[in-house]
Scaffold this motif. Sequence first.
Motif, PDB file in Angstrom:
ATOM      1  N   ASP A  12      -5.536   9.048  -8.293  1.00  0.00           N
ATOM      2  CA  ASP A  12      -5.625   9.344  -9.729  1.00  0.00           C
ATOM      3  C   ASP A  12      -7.001   8.968 -10.296  1.00  0.00           C
ATOM      4  N   ASN A  13      -8.035   9.391  -9.608  1.00  0.00           N
ATOM      5  CA  ASN A  13      -9.439   9.198 -10.036  1.00  0.00           C
ATOM      6  C   ASN A  13      -9.880   7.737 -10.081  1.00  0.00           C
ATOM      7  N   LYS A  14      -9.152   6.867  -9.435  1.00  0.00           N
ATOM      8  CA  LYS A  14      -9.582   5.464  -9.353  1.00  0.00           C
ATOM      9  C   LYS A  14      -9.839   5.120  -7.897  1.00  0.00           C
ATOM     10  N   ASN A  15     -10.887   4.344  -7.695  1.00  0.00           N
ATOM     11  CA  ASN A  15     -11.283   4.008  -6.322  1.00  0.00           C
ATOM     12  C   ASN A  15     -10.632   2.708  -5.851  1.00  0.00           C
ATOM     13  N   TYR A  16     -10.283   2.701  -4.573  1.00  0.00           N
ATOM     14  CA  TYR A  16      -9.693   1.507  -3.962  1.00  0.00           C
ATOM     15  C   TYR A  16     -10.300   1.346  -2.579  1.00  0.00           C
ATOM     16  N   LEU A  17     -10.476   0.099  -2.197  1.00  0.00           N
ATOM     17  CA  LEU A  17     -10.992  -0.168  -0.851  1.00  0.00           C
ATOM     18  C   LEU A  17      -9.900  -0.896  -0.063  1.00  0.00           C
ATOM     19  N   GLY A  52      11.984   1.742  12.864  1.00  0.00           N
ATOM     20  CA  GLY A  52      10.654   2.091  12.355  1.00  0.00           C
ATOM     21  C   GLY A  52       9.917   0.906  11.762  1.00  0.00           C
ATOM     22  N   PHE A  53       8.909   1.239  10.974  1.00  0.00           N
ATOM     23  CA  PHE A  53       8.136   0.182  10.315  1.00  0.00           C
ATOM     24  C   PHE A  53       7.558   0.729   9.024  1.00  0.00           C
ATOM     25  N   TRP A  54       7.178  -0.184   8.135  1.00  0.00           N
ATOM     26  CA  TRP A  54       6.372   0.227   6.996  1.00  0.00           C
ATOM     27  C   TRP A  54       5.192  -0.723   6.871  1.00  0.00           C
ATOM     28  N   GLU A  55       4.187  -0.286   6.169  1.00  0.00           N
ATOM     29  CA  GLU A  55       2.979  -1.105   6.039  1.00  0.00           C
ATOM     30  C   GLU A  55       2.653  -1.353   4.574  1.00  0.00           C
ATOM     31  N   GLU A  56       2.231  -2.577   4.304  1.00  0.00           N
ATOM     32  CA  GLU A  56       1.760  -2.949   2.973  1.00  0.00           C
ATOM     33  C   GLU A  56       0.247  -3.076   3.061  1.00  0.00           C
ATOM     34  N   TRP A  57      -0.439  -2.164   2.395  1.00  0.00           N
ATOM     35  CA  TRP A  57      -1.903  -2.172   2.437  1.00  0.00           C
ATOM     36  C   TRP A  57      -2.440  -2.974   1.252  1.00  0.00           C
ATOM     37  N   PHE A  58      -3.330  -3.907   1.557  1.00  0.00           N
ATOM     38  CA  PHE A  58      -3.987  -4.705   0.525  1.00  0.00           C
ATOM     39  C   PHE A  58      -5.254  -3.956   0.104  1.00  0.00           C
ATOM     40  N   ASN A  68     -12.355  -5.481  -8.873  1.00  0.00           N
ATOM     41  CA  ASN A  68     -12.092  -6.573  -7.938  1.00  0.00           C
ATOM     42  C   ASN A  68     -10.651  -7.086  -8.044  1.00  0.00           C
ATOM     43  N   GLN A  69      -9.758  -6.179  -8.513  1.00  0.00           N
ATOM     44  CA  GLN A  69      -8.356  -6.588  -8.649  1.00  0.00           C
ATOM     45  C   GLN A  69      -7.591  -6.305  -7.366  1.00  0.00           C
ATOM     46  N   GLU A  70      -6.462  -7.003  -7.260  1.00  0.00           N
ATOM     47  CA  GLU A  70      -5.639  -6.898  -6.053  1.00  0.00           C
ATOM     48  C   GLU A  70      -4.531  -5.858  -6.260  1.00  0.00           C
ATOM     49  N   PHE A  71      -4.458  -4.883  -5.390  1.00  0.00           N
ATOM     50  CA  PHE A  71      -3.399  -3.865  -5.441  1.00  0.00           C
ATOM     51  C   PHE A  71      -2.709  -3.813  -4.083  1.00  0.00           C
ATOM     52  N   TRP A  72      -1.483  -3.315  -4.095  1.00  0.00           N
ATOM     53  CA  TRP A  72      -0.743  -3.155  -2.845  1.00  0.00           C
ATOM     54  C   TRP A  72      -0.219  -1.726  -2.755  1.00  0.00           C
ATOM     55  N   LEU A  73      -0.501  -1.113  -1.632  1.00  0.00           N
ATOM     56  CA  LEU A  73      -0.025   0.253  -1.400  1.00  0.00           C
ATOM     57  C   LEU A  73       0.986   0.198  -0.254  1.00  0.00           C
ATOM     58  N   SER A  74       2.229   0.479  -0.601  1.00  0.00           N
ATOM     59  CA  SER A  74       3.287   0.469   0.403  1.00  0.00           C
ATOM     60  C   SER A  74       3.379   1.859   1.030  1.00  0.00           C
ATOM     61  N   VAL A  75       3.314   1.927   2.342  1.00  0.00           N
ATOM     62  CA  VAL A  75       3.331   3.210   3.053  1.00  0.00           C
ATOM     63  C   VAL A  75       4.497   3.215   4.035  1.00  0.00           C
ATOM     64  N   ASP A  76       5.454   4.093   3.777  1.00  0.00           N
ATOM     65  CA  ASP A  76       6.634   4.142   4.636  1.00  0.00           C
ATOM     66  C   ASP A  76       6.955   5.598   4.962  1.00  0.00           C
ATOM     67  N   GLU A  77       6.394   6.081   6.042  1.00  0.00           N
ATOM     68  CA  GLU A  77       6.639   7.449   6.531  1.00  0.00           C
ATOM     69  C   GLU A  77       6.598   8.489   5.415  1.00  0.00           C
ATOM     70  N   GLY A  78       5.462   8.566   4.761  1.00  0.00           N
ATOM     71  CA  GLY A  78       5.280   9.592   3.733  1.00  0.00           C
ATOM     72  C   GLY A  78       5.610   9.138   2.325  1.00  0.00           C
ATOM     73  N   ASP A  79       6.286   7.999   2.179  1.00  0.00           N
ATOM     74  CA  ASP A  79       6.559   7.445   0.845  1.00  0.00           C
ATOM     75  C   ASP A  79       5.483   6.423   0.508  1.00  0.00           C
ATOM     76  N   PHE A  80       4.795   6.661  -0.587  1.00  0.00           N
ATOM     77  CA  PHE A  80       3.683   5.785  -0.983  1.00  0.00           C
ATOM     78  C   PHE A  80       3.975   5.197  -2.370  1.00  0.00           C
ATOM     79  N   VAL A  81       3.812   3.881  -2.491  1.00  0.00           N
ATOM     80  CA  VAL A  81       3.980   3.224  -3.796  1.00  0.00           C
ATOM     81  C   VAL A  81       2.766   2.329  -4.029  1.00  0.00           C
ATOM     82  N   GLN A 111       4.718  -4.294  -9.840  1.00  0.00           N
ATOM     83  CA  GLN A 111       5.050  -3.157 -10.694  1.00  0.00           C
ATOM     84  C   GLN A 111       4.083  -2.017 -10.388  1.00  0.00           C
ATOM     85  N   GLY A 112       4.602  -0.814 -10.328  1.00  0.00           N
ATOM     86  CA  GLY A 112       3.706   0.313 -10.036  1.00  0.00           C
ATOM     87  C   GLY A 112       4.408   1.648 -10.066  1.00  0.00           C
ATOM     88  N   LYS A 113       3.864   2.587  -9.305  1.00  0.00           N
ATOM     89  CA  LYS A 113       4.385   3.966  -9.327  1.00  0.00           C
ATOM     90  C   LYS A 113       4.443   4.548  -7.925  1.00  0.00           C
TER      91      LYS A 113
END
Lengths: 196, 448
Positions: free
Chosen positions: A61-66, A78-84, A90-103, A182-184
């Motif tokens: 959504d037009n915001k950059n993350y590293l 299976g497994f899922w991954e929590e990406w830091f 310089n804020q901390e975000f978490w991207l949950s990736v579970d076989e095509g489901d991203f939060v 909290q997120g989307k």
Amino acid sequence: MNCPQCGDALDIYFKWTKLVECRSCKSSIFLSDEGAKLIGKASTLSPEPSLIKLHEAITIDNKNYLPLGKIRYAYGRGFWEEWFLKGESNQEFWLSVDEGDFVLEKRTEISLPFKSPRVVRVGRRYGSYLATEVGEGRCVGFEGELPFSINIGKTHHYIHLSKGGGNLVTVEFTDGVDKIFQGKWIDPLTIKSVYS
Amino acid sequence: MSKIQSIKCTNCAAPLTLLGGGRVESITCSYCKSVLDLNDNYKVLSNFKNVKMSYSLPFEVGMRGKLKGIDYTIIGRVSYKDTLYVESTWSDFLLFSPLYGYAWLTYEQGHLIYSKRNRTFPNLTWDEIGNQSLVMVDGKSYKPYDAYTAKITYVEGELTWVAKYGDKINYIDLIAPPHGITAENNGKEIEFYNDEYMDSNEVYEAFSIAEEKRDGAEAFHPLKPFKRPFLKALSTVSLWFMVIVALLMMAVMFDGSGKSVAHFRVDNNTSIKEPFTLSSTKYLTTIHIKADSAKALNNFNMKLFKDEKLIFSLTQKNAYIFDPMTNKVSKRLSTWERRAKEIMVYLDLDKSGVYQLLVSPIDSAINSKLNITVKEKCSRVNYLFMFGFLLLIFYLLYYFFVWRYKQKLASEKEIDSDNESIFDGIANWGQVIFWVLFVIFIFFIDGD
């Protein structure tokens, strides 16, 4: 800062990083005020196809993350991954990736309409929230750097509370500590590599 | 150290190939049709051996193809039958991509629908969904369209849940063609899926389906968008031409509004030969004849001379145009109806100058009077009007088919909701009314 095991330089991109994996010897290094401390050998994660790669900047959504690190949790077969992720400020975000489901979520301190996440049942309403998932996974390893230490092999419990419209609250409760995020939900097709 | 296991069917020992990801919970052995539980040591849960599909489908488990830019493998299939309308059957093919997860490709009588899990549906209960007139999801409004129950008739390959023969699932379909949302209630949880009607040829190409296996979609499907590109283009072009024709008509009618060159009265007592001068031959010359009664009008003959040569004659029984060079009839015209009290004669006179109009009573005993007005530079927009009317038909043709499509959609709808009209979506309906009124207006202006 250098690895206490092999002496190679540690790549640290985040100010509050607590745990980092040495790229050279794969040691797990805990960072404290006293310095870098070897806490063991990181378990090597099997390579799996992924849209996200360590240290390759992405836009959502037009915001950059590293992406700086990831934790893998195993469940069932299976497994899922929590990406830091490190955000633009310089804020901390978490991207949950579970076989095509991203939060995409951010840690928060909101009050929830129940005393303990352990009482939450799937399909029930709790105030404006609808409990959509109760689950657990076993931590199998990490890569990169993380803002806290983890216990490999430990079972991690979570609940998902939907607020509708793709808005989600995740409550993690491991070792008696509750963390609220909290997120989307994210459409994976909207995730783009910054340099592609 | 992890152990490498060969996977075999626990019922018949046939080798099993796993194509899906970690969420796959069951696999159906392709040889003995046993459904095996992957989370419980491949325990046999049910068997589809005695269940045979009476028809073959273009897609098969194991096929690979690229849809929506994502590389998918078909890993499983579930076939359903509507519990109420048993002739309504369809098959869902489970697609898997290691990067983008799971999706479904639904095959229903040649129609193909691509579906992916929706996570943004509002927090509504099952009953609330069906009672909404519209549901807004991601900025798009969907109409509840159909509510039904289906049961599983056949299972093949891998699935992310354990499917058994006869299992029932409740559905609510919401539509915004070519998109839709399916709400699925299996008794344990409610899931939502974003649906999109796919161009079947595009999907067949993507999965390299042989030509002879491809099915055409003839029957109606609520997600199939209304597409008549030729008629739509014709409608748009017609609209612009109608604007041009309308402007042209107004210009011609203004410029050719006519100029009176003679006005006189005739009665049954005497013949009158009235001269008039045409200063211009642009447009037409009109002779307006008005009587008190039809009998009075029918009691006169009229002849028009130019340089003492007859060029036109008119009675109630016949009308002729003469060639002034030969004095012979060059054209026969239709004349007025016996009951008419008023007539307008349009003449295309090609020379300006002095003309004489001779009006003679037939029977001097019949009391009759005529008012006659001759005008030059009178335009007539009949042909433009007819062309405009033709354009209006072309313009409306597209909306007629849209209307018919909406009617079909409404007739197939199983959920009643408020505030809807079969005309919904016809954005230009106001234009249609405008043009109908415009044509009626022109008709009245030009209705002599």
